[in-house]
Design an enzyme around this catalytic site. Structure first.
Site, PDB file in Angstrom:
ATOM      1  N   ASN A   7      -1.412   4.655  -5.342  1.00 25.30           N
ATOM      2  CA  ASN A   7      -0.423   4.795  -4.272  1.00 25.30           C
ATOM      3  C   ASN A   7       0.598   5.820  -4.770  1.00 25.30           C
ATOM      4  OD1 ASN A   7       2.020   4.572  -2.804  1.00 25.30           O
ATOM      5  ND2 ASN A   7       1.387   2.579  -2.019  1.00 25.30           N
ATOM      6  N   GLU A  34      -0.494   5.968   0.793  1.00 30.43           N
ATOM      7  CA  GLU A  34       0.857   6.448   1.130  1.00 30.43           C
ATOM      8  C   GLU A  34       0.986   7.953   0.913  1.00 30.43           C
ATOM      9  OE1 GLU A  34       3.892   3.191  -0.305  1.00 30.43           O
ATOM     10  OE2 GLU A  34       4.608   4.219   1.486  1.00 30.43           O
ATOM     11  N   ASP A 146      -4.040  -0.219  -2.431  1.00 29.38           N
ATOM     12  CA  ASP A 146      -2.810  -0.994  -2.597  1.00 29.38           C
ATOM     13  C   ASP A 146      -2.920  -2.196  -1.675  1.00 29.38           C
ATOM     14  OD1 ASP A 146      -0.326  -2.114  -2.639  1.00 29.38           O
ATOM     15  OD2 ASP A 146       0.749  -0.301  -2.000  1.00 29.38           O
ATOM     16  N   ASN A 148      -0.972  -4.925  -1.847  1.00 23.53           N
ATOM     17  CA  ASN A 148       0.321  -5.584  -1.655  1.00 23.53           C
ATOM     18  C   ASN A 148       0.214  -7.101  -1.765  1.00 23.53           C
ATOM     19  OD1 ASN A 148       2.557  -3.749  -1.396  1.00 23.53           O
ATOM     20  ND2 ASN A 148       1.613  -2.965   0.481  1.00 23.53           N
ATOM     21  N   ASP A 217      -2.417  -3.419  -7.039  1.00 24.26           N
ATOM     22  CA  ASP A 217      -3.448  -2.407  -6.760  1.00 24.26           C
ATOM     23  C   ASP A 217      -4.735  -2.864  -7.445  1.00 24.26           C
ATOM     24  OD1 ASP A 217      -1.706   0.026  -5.607  1.00 24.26           O
ATOM     25  OD2 ASP A 217      -0.619  -0.953  -7.246  1.00 24.26           O
ATOM     26  N   ASP A 246       6.159   4.874  -7.550  1.00 23.37           N
ATOM     27  CA  ASP A 246       6.470   3.529  -8.033  1.00 23.37           C
ATOM     28  C   ASP A 246       5.200   2.756  -8.424  1.00 23.37           C
ATOM     29  OD1 ASP A 246       5.911   3.595  -5.327  1.00 23.37           O
ATOM     30  OD2 ASP A 246       7.430   2.120  -4.757  1.00 23.37           O
ATOM     31  N   HIS A 247       4.028   3.342  -8.177  1.00 27.05           N
ATOM     32  CA  HIS A 247       2.756   2.760  -8.610  1.00 27.05           C
ATOM     33  C   HIS A 247       2.136   3.628  -9.708  1.00 27.05           C
ATOM     34  CE1 HIS A 247       2.009   0.063  -5.002  1.00 27.05           C
ATOM     35  NE2 HIS A 247       3.004   0.822  -4.575  1.00 27.05           N
TER      36      HIS A 247
END
Length: 255
Positions: A7, A34, A146, A148, A217, A246-247
């Site tokens: 991501n 994303e 991802d 989540n 993930d 951020d991943h």
DNA sequence: ATGGTCGCGGAGCGA
């Protein structure tokens, strides 16, 4: 064959880090989430110059998924109906060699009880149906992206603080299990039972520097794909340094 | 409970 899920939290903002990663690791296949870019503005050329074919399914500002591959991409399709007609660009399927790929950017859900949370659970039910209908477990199947959702306490830096919160609630975990029900296995856990393996760290709390992350993930693989798998690794170098996502990318290696 | 920081797009939303 190395397959990556990452991501990138805006592909255009992340291009320097993505190109550096591709040049250093030369992965065979990269599933991106994303991307946050419409298809017409997708920065294809620098990626193609590194030898990657591209399939993409984007939209303005939010969401967006893509697959990069150094080998031929076949039978690509996007969205639940296969034609990209979803309101949100979160689903991309393709075949590379003998591997059937499904690249997902699962709805975040905001917080338990929020309307977005219900949307997340319903959306995951549709993924479960899609996997059951279109991914035979007799093939090498790799469902990644991802999600989540964490699997259990080992995936969470503060399990008691996150108990029943978004990304950790029982209904989300049950929805993830339903996606895997036909026979998919959490590939990282097959190789590594340790707690503290994370793939996402919150920007806002400077989670990475504080070693406070979550594992959301995943690589969910069929028995033939698991048989071919030799390891799963999180590339923490990409989460550090200048303008990281951020991943972190996660890498599945198939023999 | 809230906020913290990013990215997009040019204010506020999503994560």
């Amino acid at each position: 064959m190395d397959i990556v899920t990452w991501n990138v939290n805006s592909l255009r903002a992340r291009m320097p880090r993505v190109l550096e990663f591709l040049e250093e690791r030369r992965p065979d296949v990269v599933c991106l989430q994303e991307t946050k870019v419409v298809d017409e503005l997708f920065p294809a050329e620098p990626l193609e110059e590194l030898g990657y074919q591209i399939v993409r399914h984007g939209q303005k500002t939010y969401n967006g998924v893509a697959i990069l591959s150094r080998h031929g991409i076949e039978d690509a399709w996007c969205g639940f109906d296969g034609d990209g007609s979803d309101e949100e660009a979160r689903v991309l399927g393709a075949t590379v060699g003998d591997v059937m790929l499904l690249n997902l950017y699962v709805v975040n859900g905001k917080s338990v009880g929020d309307p977005k949370y219900d949307h997340k659970l319903r959306w995951m039910e549709r993924v479960a149906a899609l996997v059951q209908e279109r991914y035979p477990m007799t093939e090498k199947v790799v469902v990644t992206g991802d999600f989540n959702v964490t699997f259990d306490d080992r995936d969470v830096y503060d399990p008691d603080g996150w108990r029943d919160k978004i990304l950790c609630s029982a209904p989300e975990r049950e929805a993830l299990a339903a996606i895997m029900a036909p026979g998919l296995v959490d590939a990282l856990r097959h190789f590594n039972q340790d707690e503290g393996v994370y793939t996402w760290w919150d920007f806002r709390t400077r989670g990475f520097q504080r070693k406070q992350g979550l594992r959301i993930d995943h690589f969910l693989v069929s028995p033939p794909a698991l048989e071919a798998a030799t390891g799963v690794e999180v590339d923490l170098v990409r989460r550090d340094g200048e303008k990281p996502s951020d991943h972190a990318p996660v890498i599945l290696t198939l023999a």
